[in-house]
Design a protein around this motif. Structure first.
Motif, PDB file in Angstrom:
ATOM      1  N   HIS A  87      33.014 -10.275 -22.184  1.00 27.39           N
ATOM      2  CA  HIS A  87      34.352  -9.724 -22.425  1.00 27.39           C
ATOM      3  C   HIS A  87      35.399 -10.843 -22.432  1.00 27.39           C
ATOM      4  CE1 HIS A  87      37.638  -6.976 -22.548  1.00 27.39           C
ATOM      5  NE2 HIS A  87      38.014  -7.179 -21.302  1.00 27.39           N
ATOM      6  N   LYS A  88      35.293 -11.756 -21.471  1.00 28.22           N
ATOM      7  CA  LYS A  88      36.237 -12.884 -21.403  1.00 28.22           C
ATOM      8  C   LYS A  88      36.135 -13.784 -22.625  1.00 28.22           C
ATOM      9  CE  LYS A  88      36.671 -13.131 -16.364  1.00 28.22           C
ATOM     10  NZ  LYS A  88      36.234 -13.867 -15.147  1.00 28.22           N
ATOM     11  N   GLN A  89      34.942 -13.814 -23.226  1.00 30.95           N
ATOM     12  CA  GLN A  89      34.738 -14.626 -24.435  1.00 30.95           C
ATOM     13  C   GLN A  89      35.157 -13.886 -25.709  1.00 30.95           C
ATOM     14  OE1 GLN A  89      30.987 -17.027 -24.743  1.00 30.95           O
ATOM     15  NE2 GLN A  89      30.450 -15.920 -22.877  1.00 30.95           N
ATOM     16  N   ASN A  90      35.739 -12.691 -25.536  1.00 33.27           N
ATOM     17  CA  ASN A  90      36.217 -11.896 -26.662  1.00 33.27           C
ATOM     18  C   ASN A  90      35.064 -11.405 -27.548  1.00 33.27           C
ATOM     19  OD1 ASN A  90      38.244 -10.652 -28.128  1.00 33.27           O
ATOM     20  ND2 ASN A  90      38.688 -12.441 -29.392  1.00 33.27           N
ATOM     21  N   ILE A  91      33.915 -11.080 -26.900  1.00 27.73           N
ATOM     22  CA  ILE A  91      32.729 -10.600 -27.603  1.00 27.73           C
ATOM     23  C   ILE A  91      32.629  -9.080 -27.468  1.00 27.73           C
ATOM     24  CG2 ILE A  91      30.193 -10.623 -27.641  1.00 27.73           C
ATOM     25  CD1 ILE A  91      30.357 -13.538 -26.639  1.00 27.73           C
ATOM     26  N   LYS A  92      32.378  -8.422 -28.595  1.00 24.69           N
ATOM     27  CA  LYS A  92      32.207  -6.973 -28.619  1.00 24.69           C
ATOM     28  C   LYS A  92      30.712  -6.639 -28.632  1.00 24.69           C
ATOM     29  CE  LYS A  92      33.203  -2.926 -31.533  1.00 24.69           C
ATOM     30  NZ  LYS A  92      33.939  -2.450 -32.733  1.00 24.69           N
ATOM     31  N   LEU A  93      30.318  -5.632 -27.850  1.00 21.17           N
ATOM     32  CA  LEU A  93      28.926  -5.186 -27.827  1.00 21.17           C
ATOM     33  C   LEU A  93      28.833  -3.779 -28.393  1.00 21.17           C
ATOM     34  CD1 LEU A  93      26.014  -5.949 -26.856  1.00 21.17           C
ATOM     35  CD2 LEU A  93      26.509  -4.655 -24.785  1.00 21.17           C
ATOM     36  N   LYS A  94      27.928  -3.616 -29.372  1.00 23.58           N
ATOM     37  CA  LYS A  94      27.696  -2.286 -29.958  1.00 23.58           C
ATOM     38  C   LYS A  94      26.197  -2.000 -29.913  1.00 23.58           C
ATOM     39  CE  LYS A  94      28.236   0.515 -34.133  1.00 23.58           C
ATOM     40  NZ  LYS A  94      28.697   1.702 -33.403  1.00 23.58           N
ATOM     41  N   ILE A  95      25.845  -0.783 -29.524  1.00 21.74           N
ATOM     42  CA  ILE A  95      24.444  -0.388 -29.460  1.00 21.74           C
ATOM     43  C   ILE A  95      24.062   0.366 -30.730  1.00 21.74           C
ATOM     44  CG2 ILE A  95      22.676   0.840 -28.125  1.00 21.74           C
ATOM     45  CD1 ILE A  95      24.083  -1.560 -26.684  1.00 21.74           C
ATOM     46  N   GLN A 123      30.874  -9.831 -32.809  1.00 22.55           N
ATOM     47  CA  GLN A 123      30.316  -8.511 -32.502  1.00 22.55           C
ATOM     48  C   GLN A 123      28.801  -8.636 -32.414  1.00 22.55           C
ATOM     49  OE1 GLN A 123      31.819  -4.971 -34.438  1.00 22.55           O
ATOM     50  NE2 GLN A 123      29.757  -4.088 -34.579  1.00 22.55           N
ATOM     51  N   ILE A 124      28.261  -8.312 -31.227  1.00 20.50           N
ATOM     52  CA  ILE A 124      26.815  -8.298 -31.047  1.00 20.50           C
ATOM     53  C   ILE A 124      26.337  -6.864 -31.160  1.00 20.50           C
ATOM     54  CG2 ILE A 124      24.886  -8.761 -29.482  1.00 20.50           C
ATOM     55  CD1 ILE A 124      26.615 -10.952 -28.181  1.00 20.50           C
ATOM     56  N   ASN A 125      25.469  -6.622 -32.140  1.00 27.21           N
ATOM     57  CA  ASN A 125      24.859  -5.310 -32.303  1.00 27.21           C
ATOM     58  C   ASN A 125      23.465  -5.376 -31.688  1.00 27.21           C
ATOM     59  OD1 ASN A 125      27.071  -4.465 -34.081  1.00 27.21           O
ATOM     60  ND2 ASN A 125      26.125  -5.821 -35.572  1.00 27.21           N
ATOM     61  N   LEU A 126      23.260  -4.601 -30.640  1.00 22.71           N
ATOM     62  CA  LEU A 126      21.972  -4.598 -29.960  1.00 22.71           C
ATOM     63  C   LEU A 126      21.171  -3.392 -30.446  1.00 22.71           C
ATOM     64  CD1 LEU A 126      20.623  -6.388 -27.779  1.00 22.71           C
ATOM     65  CD2 LEU A 126      21.404  -4.730 -26.078  1.00 22.71           C
ATOM     66  N   ALA A 127      20.116  -3.662 -31.221  1.00 24.34           N
ATOM     67  CA  ALA A 127      19.268  -2.589 -31.738  1.00 24.34           C
ATOM     68  C   ALA A 127      18.292  -2.193 -30.635  1.00 24.34           C
ATOM     69  CB  ALA A 127      18.525  -3.058 -32.984  1.00 24.34           C
ATOM     70  N   LEU A 128      18.535  -1.039 -30.059  1.00 19.06           N
ATOM     71  CA  LEU A 128      17.852  -0.597 -28.846  1.00 19.06           C
ATOM     72  C   LEU A 128      17.364   0.839 -29.057  1.00 19.06           C
ATOM     73  CD1 LEU A 128      17.510  -2.051 -26.069  1.00 19.06           C
ATOM     74  CD2 LEU A 128      19.561  -0.841 -25.316  1.00 19.06           C
ATOM     75  N   ASN A 129      16.057   1.033 -28.940  1.00 12.34           N
ATOM     76  CA  ASN A 129      15.463   2.316 -29.320  1.00 12.34           C
ATOM     77  C   ASN A 129      15.878   2.633 -30.757  1.00 12.34           C
ATOM     78  OD1 ASN A 129      13.907   4.617 -29.021  1.00 12.34           O
ATOM     79  ND2 ASN A 129      15.540   5.821 -28.093  1.00 12.34           N
TER      80      ASN A 129
END
Length: 224
Positions: A87-95, A123-129
């Motif tokens: 969050h401090k690095q201004n990174i967005k997480l999307k599942i 933006q990091i998109n984490l492909a999970l299930n």
């Protein structure tokens, strides 16, 4: 030189690395997490806006329960200990995928998405299930419900990657040459690089070497 906006990675080879080096598949998954952190840093250095990581497929439920539990424990610990830093690095997480996990993991994933929603650097998109065939079928069902015209533009609105540009580049480590039900629609015109190294052995220099090659490829998109 080709612009590079979105990199997708199939992080293959953790289990094999663990058995080879530590006699434990779980040790490979832990080592693979270190590689994830290095690649995130390098992605930011290269000013790439989107990074999609294939972390757990719908088919991975066939693995031993102990291994699955360890993977999710690793993910939980990562979310607890590292989300503030992201969050401090201004990174967005999307599942990307169905959140059919434990109450604790679902809660952590939802909190991580909510906390980082407005971040803009990466933006990091984490492909999970995640499974691409299910995604496409589900998109078609929802498009039909909406009574919209079935065409490429409208279908894209119902994919899990809505509002995310298609990957320019796909990297798969682990010396395996297949897509494994990953972003089948979105990868239609992506450049694909299959890397022999197992994911925990994949270094920043390997990543940058592929990026350099990508930028010099002549991309025609059907034209001459």
């Amino acid at each position: 030189m080709n612009p590079l906006n979105h990199v997708a990675i199939i992080m293959d080879g953790n289990g094999r690395w663990g058995l080879k080096n530590k006699n434990s598949r779980n040790a490979g998954h832990k080592a693979g997490l270190n590689t994830v952190e290095k690649i995130i840093k390098e992605t930011i250095k290269n000013k790439i806006q989107f990074l999609t990581l294939y972390a757990f497929s719908t088919e991975n439920w066939k693995r031993p329960k102990k291994e699955i539990n360890y993977l999710f424990t690793l993910l939980e610990n990562f979310l607890v200990n590292r989300i503030e830093d992201l969050h401090k690095q201004n990174i967005k997480l999307k599942i990307l995928g169905l959140k059919n996990f434990s109450k604790r993991l679902n809660k952590l994933l939802n909190l991580a998405e909510k906390k980082t929603y407005k971040n803009k650097k990466l933006q990091i998109n984490l492909a999970l299930n995640y499974g691409s065939k299910y995604e496409i079928i589900n998109a078609l069902k929802n498009l039909k419900k909406s009574k919209g015209k079935i065409n490429e533009r409208n279908l894209t609105k119902f994919l899990l990657t809505k509002n995310i540009p298609d990957p320019d580049l796909l990297i798969r480590t682990g010396n395996t040459k297949r897509l494994s039900n990953f972003l089948l629609w979105q990868l239609a015109y992506s450049e694909i690089f299959f890397e022999k190294k197992l994911w925990p052995d994949f270094k920043e220099k390997d990543y940058n070497k592929i990026i350099k090659k990508f930028k010099n490829i002549k991309r025609n998109f059907g034209k001459i």
